[in-house]
Design a protein around this motif. Structure first.
Motif, PDB file in Angstrom:
ATOM      1  N   SER A 156      -4.794  -8.083   0.902  1.00 22.21           N
ATOM      2  CA  SER A 156      -3.739  -7.422   0.297  1.00 22.21           C
ATOM      3  C   SER A 156      -4.075  -8.025  -1.154  1.00 22.21           C
ATOM      4  CB  SER A 156      -2.404  -8.097   0.681  1.00 22.21           C
ATOM      5  OG  SER A 156      -2.046  -7.378   1.863  1.00 22.21           O
ATOM      6  N   GLU A 206       0.842  -1.404  -0.067  1.00 31.86           N
ATOM      7  CA  GLU A 206       0.033   0.074  -0.043  1.00 31.86           C
ATOM      8  C   GLU A 206       0.780   1.176   0.013  1.00 31.86           C
ATOM      9  OE1 GLU A 206      -2.143  -0.969   3.400  1.00 31.86           O
ATOM     10  OE2 GLU A 206      -2.718  -2.767   2.696  1.00 31.86           O
ATOM     11  N   THR A 264      -4.896  -0.853  -2.104  1.00 32.21           N
ATOM     12  CA  THR A 264      -4.207  -2.165  -2.036  1.00 32.21           C
ATOM     13  C   THR A 264      -4.442  -2.858  -3.295  1.00 32.21           C
ATOM     14  OG1 THR A 264      -3.878  -4.066  -0.659  1.00 32.21           O
ATOM     15  CG2 THR A 264      -6.026  -3.287  -0.882  1.00 32.21           C
ATOM     16  N   SER A 319       3.352  -9.406  -1.808  1.00 32.45           N
ATOM     17  CA  SER A 319       2.942  -8.290  -1.825  1.00 32.45           C
ATOM     18  C   SER A 319       4.400  -7.280  -1.448  1.00 32.45           C
ATOM     19  CB  SER A 319       2.092  -7.715  -1.042  1.00 32.45           C
ATOM     20  OG  SER A 319       2.167  -7.889   0.580  1.00 32.45           O
ATOM     21  N   LYS A 323      -8.920   0.601   0.204  1.00 33.88           N
ATOM     22  CA  LYS A 323      -8.921  -0.183   1.501  1.00 33.88           C
ATOM     23  C   LYS A 323      -9.480   0.688   2.581  1.00 33.88           C
ATOM     24  CE  LYS A 323      -6.001  -3.401   4.003  1.00 33.88           C
ATOM     25  NZ  LYS A 323      -4.817  -3.981   4.238  1.00 33.88           N
TER      26      LYS A 323
END
Length: 425
Positions: free
Chosen positions: A217, A5, A391, A165, A399
């Motif tokens: 995620s 993020e 995200t 991620s 998010k």
């Protein structure tokens, strides 16, 4: 906070800022080094917080619709009182007998199915997931791990290797296989089966399927589709770990834990972030037969994981969720927010997905996912003093994850600010 993020809506060096803000950023960079990131094109300097409100250095007030660490709201008085009382009474680790630690374990286990009956305490969710995998390795004699394609499970060496991620700069572990985020129960189970088969073809014995039960995620994907994948995991000789660091402790509204939505009982459940409402306490709950092989071979000790102050704090968090009926509030206010978002009309708005006070909204450009527009909308909301993030593997999913105490008036403020931001998008 998830590392993916910070890349979507982050401050970028060189952005023109007021002199005092730039000076603070320069000082931070000099003292903390290059690895840290800041949210928002114009970072925010907060000096205090209360409930769902954050206050910057100039006294401006922001609505927090993102921070899952203080999930009961910032500086909750009952939690603060419990922490302070225990800190001035006794604080030490689990190598000494102490009632508070056991009281916390019993309180926590009262919200789990009977088959999940033993607790191990850690300081962070990363530690909890790391420990859960060690337990799986001991129980299965395998090391193969399956996670989703944009999963985030922690920052220890082991967990960073199972957290795609984190980006291409962080290598996956050699015993890790990725599967797409779920579309439906059957296809997800088929993908999990294929991933375990690939591990076995390469001489790697399966150990665990590890998923965040709301796939935050991966873009916030609520649903009830994990049952067949868990069956496939057990058929491969592996164990299922439900990562509840983000969906746990009532976040999804209808249940205490995200795995309950899927009508399954995991082998291990890991917890973190909201467990201490800002105090570093985390842990896992497991089936005794799963813990036994690990306990027979290894001693577990954590200087701060499970200390009396941490346990008093965690117990107070559970008491607040119960006493203030926050699952009901999360269900009600989350539905208001989802309905309000779906009523907005804008070409950039795609699907809204919601479970309790956890919402994901696809942001599009010409009908396709747009990280650029999502980041712009996040920053427009920041300018309106409402905080969210973005995200997903393409960075295009808003998010939205407010404190569980959010009121209807605050939900309306969020919706009004979002409507105004969309006009400027």
């Amino acid at each position: 906070m998830n590392p993916d993020e910070t890349m979507v809506n982050a401050y970028r060096p060189g952005t023109p800022l007021p002199p005092e803000a730039q000076a603070l950023i320069d000082r931070r960079t000099r003292l903390l080094g290059p690895a840290y990131r800041l949210f928002y094109e114009t970072p925010v300097h907060f000096v205090r917080a209360k409930g769902a409100w954050l206050y910057d250095a100039q006294g401006a007030v922001y609505l927090d619709c993102y921070n899952n660490v203080a999930s009961l709201g910032h500086a909750h008085p009952h939690v603060l009182a419990a922490t302070a009382k225990q800190a001035e009474t006794y604080a030490s680790h689990t190598r000494y007998l102490n009632d508070t630690v056991l009281d916390c374990a019993e309180k926590l286990l009262s919200h789990f199915p009977p088959d999940l009956s033993q607790v191990m305490f850690t300081c962070t969710g990363s530690e909890a997931n790391d420990l859960a995998l060690r337990i799986c390795f001991a129980a299965t004699q395998g090391t193969g791990i399956v996670v989703t394609e944009n999963a985030y499970h922690g920052v220890t060496h082991l967990m960073a290797g199972a957290s795609p991620s984190l980006g291409r700069g962080v290598d996956l572990g050699p015993h890790v296989r990725l599967v797409p985020a779920p579309r439906d129960a059957a296809s997800f189970a088929a993908d999990v089966t294929a991933a375990f088969a690939d591990l076995q073809r390469h001489g790697i014995k399966p150990a665990a399927l590890l998923v965040d039960t709301i796939f935050s995620s991966d873009g916030v994907i609520p649903g009830a589709f994990l049952g067949p994948a868990v069956q496939a995991t057990h058929a491969a000789g592996a164990l299922f770990i439900a990562d509840e660091v983000q969906p746990g402790f009532g976040r999804t509204g209808a249940h205490w834990w995200g795995f309950q939505t899927h009508a399954i009982t995991p082998d291990i459940v890991t917890m973190g972030k909201p467990m201490g409402n800002g105090y570093p306490v985390a842990g896992l709950v497991a089936r005794p037969e799963v813990l036994a092989p690990f306990g027979a071979k290894a001693r577990y000790f954590n200087t701060f994981g499970g200390n009396a102050v941490a346990c008093a704090t965690a117990m107070a968090v559970i008491e607040v969720i119960e006493a203030e009926d926050l699952l009901t509030n999360a269900t009600r206010i989350g539905a208001i927010m989802a309905q309000g978002l779906r009523s907005l009309t804008h070409e950039a708005l795609g699907q809204t997905r919601q479970s309790g006070l956890f919402l994901g909204v696809d942001i599009l450009q010409d009908g396709h996912p747009s990280a650029t527009k999502a980041a712009r909308l996040v920053n427009l909301l920041r300018e309106a003093r409402v905080l969210i993030s973005a995200t997903g593997p393409r960075g295009h999913v808003l998010k939205i994850r407010p404190p569980l105490i959010l009121t209807e008036a605050q939900a309306d403020q969020f919706l009004s600010a979002t409507e105004q931001a969309l006009r400027l998008l």
